[in-house]
Write an enzyme that holds these catalytic residues in place. Structure first.
Site, PDB file in Angstrom:
ATOM      1  N   HIS A 135      51.274  67.293  50.783  1.00 21.84           N
ATOM      2  CA  HIS A 135      52.191  66.163  50.593  1.00 21.84           C
ATOM      3  C   HIS A 135      51.486  64.846  50.916  1.00 21.84           C
ATOM      4  CE1 HIS A 135      56.162  64.043  50.937  1.00 21.84           C
ATOM      5  NE2 HIS A 135      55.483  63.329  51.827  1.00 21.84           N
ATOM      6  N   GLU A 136      50.759  64.805  52.025  1.00 17.48           N
ATOM      7  CA  GLU A 136      50.090  63.568  52.432  1.00 17.48           C
ATOM      8  C   GLU A 136      48.945  63.203  51.488  1.00 17.48           C
ATOM      9  OE1 GLU A 136      51.333  61.609  54.515  1.00 17.48           O
ATOM     10  OE2 GLU A 136      52.867  62.984  55.245  1.00 17.48           O
ATOM     11  N   HIS A 139      50.217  61.501  48.387  1.00 11.75           N
ATOM     12  CA  HIS A 139      50.488  60.062  48.518  1.00 11.75           C
ATOM     13  C   HIS A 139      49.237  59.252  48.162  1.00 11.75           C
ATOM     14  CE1 HIS A 139      54.542  59.789  49.970  1.00 11.75           C
ATOM     15  NE2 HIS A 139      54.327  60.492  51.061  1.00 11.75           N
ATOM     16  N   GLU A 198      58.457  59.920  47.803  1.00 13.78           N
ATOM     17  CA  GLU A 198      58.488  61.123  48.631  1.00 13.78           C
ATOM     18  C   GLU A 198      58.692  62.383  47.798  1.00 13.78           C
ATOM     19  OE1 GLU A 198      57.577  61.388  51.563  1.00 13.78           O
ATOM     20  OE2 GLU A 198      57.484  59.288  52.114  1.00 13.78           O
TER      21      GLU A 198
END
Length: 263
Positions: A135-136, A139, A198
């Site tokens: 997920h990070e 980004h 997100e």
């Protein structure tokens, strides 16, 4: 501004900084160069990491670095295969575990990933950690910080950025960066991304972790566990994110699609 001027301004913004997100194809506004984003974010990251207390757990630190590097390698391989090899130069991957009880993690542009020990207390496998790190990393790959900076510049400076103010762009970027990253004002806390960012990072992160050889099926149970921690309280990592139910439902929808990314 008259309506005609507004339309012209919007059109010029699109021409000046239109990009698209890898894996999703979503169009985004990117008014800031990669060099400017990396420079402004690295300064704040270095200031933070100098004062942050790194974890003394050798096993958990090794886990963070191992999973992180595997996802980073899979990400770079994807970029090469997608004809985006030039993007790889924008990443200088770094994975740190910080001695902090927050159930949190964040990523700065350029692939600077920070995970807190509080989050590791809920992680029972490399696969579960891959959900967070994927997920990070997403980004960073999606350039969400650049997009957030660009949106704020457009809103704050308006048509100035299309005129003589372009010559002062470095000062504008520096001014906006402090607000966007938040590390200067909030110790180790990235300011929240939008719900669109997100959910996009969830989707992309699942793909990247799958490409790296991790099992995305654990993501549903992991997010349920995150939601239920602290007696049902919402952990910091999820406090600025979409609701638990919304996130989990979206993840369930895309899980069947992820099979095509399994090597």
């Amino acid at each position: 501004m008259r309506k005609r001027d507004v339309l012209l301004y919007a059109s010029l913004l699109t021409l000046l900084g239109c990009g698209s997100v890898p894996l999703t194809g979503r169009k985004q506004l990117l008014l800031v160069s990669d060099t400017e984003v990396l420079s402004s974010s690295l300064t704040q990251y270095n200031d933070y990491i100098k004062t942050a207390k790194k974890s003394t757990s050798t096993s958990q630190t090794a886990m963070v670095k191992r999973v992180g590097q595997n996802i980073a390698s899979a990400t770079e391989e994807y970029l090469r295969q997608a004809g985006m090899s030039d993007e790889i130069k924008n990443f200088a991957w770094e994975f740190n575990l910080i001695n902090d009880s927050q159930v949190n993690a964040f990523c700065m542009p350029g692939g600077k990933i920070v995970v807190y020990e509080g989050l590791m207390n809920l992680v029972t496998s490399d696969d579960e950690l891959a959900v967070v790190i994927g997920h990070e990393v997403a980004h960073a790959v999606a350039k969400h910080s650049n997009e957030r900076m660009s949106q704020q510049i457009a809103a704050q400076y308006g048509s100035q950025i299309l005129s003589a103010a372009l010559s002062e762009k470095n000062a504008i970027v520096k001014n906006v960066a402090g607000t966007v990253y938040g590390l200067g004002a909030q110790y180790g806390v990235m300011l929240p991304f939008s719900r669109t960012h997100e959910l996009e990072a969830d989707y992309m992160g699942l793909i990247l972790m799958t490409m790296a050889g991790y099992n995305p099926e654990v993501s549903v149970n992991f997010w349920q566990k995150m939601s239920a921690q602290s007696g049902g309280g919402v952990p910091e990592f999820m406090s600025t994110h979409p609701s638990d139910e919304h996130r989990i439902n979206e993840i369930k929808k895309v899980l069947p699609e992820l099979k095509k990314y399994i090597k």
